[in-house]
Design a protein around this motif. Structure first.
Motif, short mmCIF file in Angstrom:
data_model
loop_
_atom_site.label_atom_id
_atom_site.label_comp_id
_atom_site.label_asym_id
_atom_site.label_seq_id
_atom_site.Cartn_x
_atom_site.Cartn_y
_atom_site.Cartn_z
N ARG A 24 0.82 -1.20 0.00
CA ARG A 24 0.00 0.00 0.00
C ARG A 24 0.86 1.25 0.00
N TRP A 26 2.32 3.67 1.81
CA TRP A 26 2.54 3.73 3.25
C TRP A 26 3.42 4.84 3.72
N GLY A 39 1.98 2.00 5.95
CA GLY A 39 1.42 0.70 5.64
C GLY A 39 1.98 -0.39 6.53
N PHE A 40 1.21 -1.43 6.75
CA PHE A 40 1.67 -2.58 7.51
C PHE A 40 0.85 -3.79 7.09
N ASP A 41 1.28 -4.93 7.51
CA ASP A 41 0.60 -6.17 7.14
C ASP A 41 -0.67 -6.32 7.98
N THR A 42 -1.76 -5.78 7.49
CA THR A 42 -3.01 -5.79 8.25
C THR A 42 -3.53 -7.21 8.45
N THR A 43 -3.31 -8.08 7.48
CA THR A 43 -3.80 -9.46 7.62
C THR A 43 -3.09 -10.16 8.78
N VAL A 45 -1.81 -8.77 11.42
CA VAL A 45 -2.32 -8.20 12.68
C VAL A 45 -3.69 -8.78 13.01
N TRP A 46 -4.58 -8.86 12.01
CA TRP A 46 -5.94 -9.33 12.28
C TRP A 46 -5.97 -10.83 12.61
N LEU A 398 6.55 -7.91 12.54
CA LEU A 398 5.79 -6.85 11.89
C LEU A 398 6.68 -5.65 11.57
#
Length: 413
Positions: A24, A26, A39-43, A45-46, A398
């Motif tokens: 993204r 970022w 930007g970060f690895d949202t997947t 984190v979730w 992360l």
């Protein structure tokens, strides 16, 4: 190094870039303000958040009936849920702080983190400092939670091994000279953990160290020799310990009347729980085995409660989540190595070995595929220090991903 250049070229090929997660936008800049990581690895984190949220439900379900037992008569039904909530809260705050720390700082302090873990492993064996639970001296009381130094040792060995192998690769030393200090450190940790005793933690720590050793480019033949020596050491430990031998025999034949009510008691009731769960489970909160039949249902055998209440579907979802998490750590590590960040890459892959390996062992024990060992399910089982160190370790992963993205956009990590 030729192998490193070839690996870098292969990882940065168009095919690999097309298969990677889209990056993204970022980076943000504004007048008078420095560039910030957006930007970060949202997947990632979730998935971690989802596992911990799921753990709240399952820990509460698995522990709600414990106050009916004389051993836990003074506890409220929400006692373990409350403590687990506090542990997750502390872990999340620690992770938010950790992700702000540059990877270069972790590389610099790696030996000191490892030394701190060794000091605490010694301290826990001192009477009056370490807390004894079920005959094992593994915890240091800290008021809010009981801290388990072996969890810090897992984090410490991942940092130290990655830092150590990076330095030895640069020095281009031969295998024996390069690996000898690591072998001595691993042997020392093993002696301390076996004195607690905590053979399960030693297996995980050895797997992390050996995995990073292999990923760091150790000669295949010498690596196999090292694995053979380590397996031989485990065989000797089992051979000279009647308690461990009995566990192996119970694992091989858990339904034998000699073991079903003894060493294989947990395993047989775990298997009964999975059998009752069938495809879709008995329903959340409807486990029978957690009603004082299955010991440690909220810690080591949480997956059995998941299997009974949510069935095969719940177990497959858990396996899928941990498989994805492990794979993602390896992909982040591989990307870091391709960007000439060897320490970051080896560390991230070491954490993948830790999370994936420990989850595999815990699930194998619950399903009767492996001998019974006292290992929790990462991010899910009740245990404050375990959740804390899992979150800190993944926060560093992360951060590695954040810096990877910055480098790929032409910035500085």
């Amino acid at each position: 190094m030729k192998w490193f250049d070839a690996l870098k070229q292969r990882l940065l090929s168009p095919k690999e870039e097309d298969a990677s997660v889209p990056v993204r936008d970022w980076v943000s800049t504004s007048a008078g303000r420095p560039t910030q990581l957006q930007g970060f690895d949202t997947t990632l984190v979730w998935v971690v958040i989802a596992l911990m949220a799921w753990s709240l439900l399952m820990v509460y379900s698995a522990s709600i009936a414990l106050p009916d037992s004389p051993r836990f008569a003074k506890y409220q039904p929400t006692h373990f849920l409350t403590r687990h909530c506090i542990a997750i809260g502390v872990a999340v705050v620690a992770a938010l702080v950790t992700v702000q720390v540059p990877v270069q700082t972790w590389e610099r302090v790696a030996p000191w983190v490892f030394v701190t873990a060794l000091v605490l492993l010694v301290a826990v064996l001192v009477p009056g400092v370490g807390k004894v639970v079920n005959g094992a001296r593994r915890w240091i009381p800290l008021g809010v939670m009981n801290f388990q130094p072996s969890e810090l040792a897992k984090f410490g060995i991942a940092l130290y091994a990655a830092n150590y192998m990076m330095r030895r690769m640069e020095a281009r030393e031969n295998f024996v000279r390069a690996v000898r200090p690591m072998a001595i450190a691993l042997a020392f940790i093993g002696l301390l953990l076996l004195a607690e005793p905590d053979m399960g933690a030693f297996i995980v720590i050895a797997a992390i160290a050996m995995g990073i050793l292999f990923l760091g480019g150790v000669n295949g033949r010498m690596f196999l020799l090292s694995v053979a020596i380590l397996l031989g050491a485990f065989v000797l430990m089992i051979s000279f310990s009647e308690f461990r031998r009995e566990r192996i025999f119970a694992y091989l034949n858990p339904w034998d009347e000699k073991y079903a009510a003894g060493k294989a008691y947990q395993l047989t009731h775990s298997l009964i729980a999975f059998g009752r769960g069938e495809w879709f489970g008995q329903g959340l909160g409807s486990s029978v085995e957690k009603l004082h039949y299955l010991p440690e249902a909220h810690t080591d055998f949480l997956l059995a409660v998941i299997g009974e209440e949510l069935g095969l579907v719940g177990v497959v979802v858990a396996i899928g989540a941990f498989f994805w998490l492990t794979r993602r750590c390896f992909l982040i590590g591989r990307q870091a190595i391709a960007l000439d960040r060897v320490f970051a890459g080896l560390y991230a892959q070491g954490i993948g070995i830790w999370i994936g390996g420990q989850a595999f062992i815990n699930m194998g024990v619950n399903l009767g595929a492996l001998p019974t060992k006292g290992l929790t399910l990462p991010l899910m089982s009740f245990g404050g220090s375990a959740v804390l160190m899992n979150c800190i370790a993944l926060a560093v992963v992360l951060r590695i991903d954040l810096e990877n993205r910055q480098l790929m956009r032409g910035g500085r990590a």
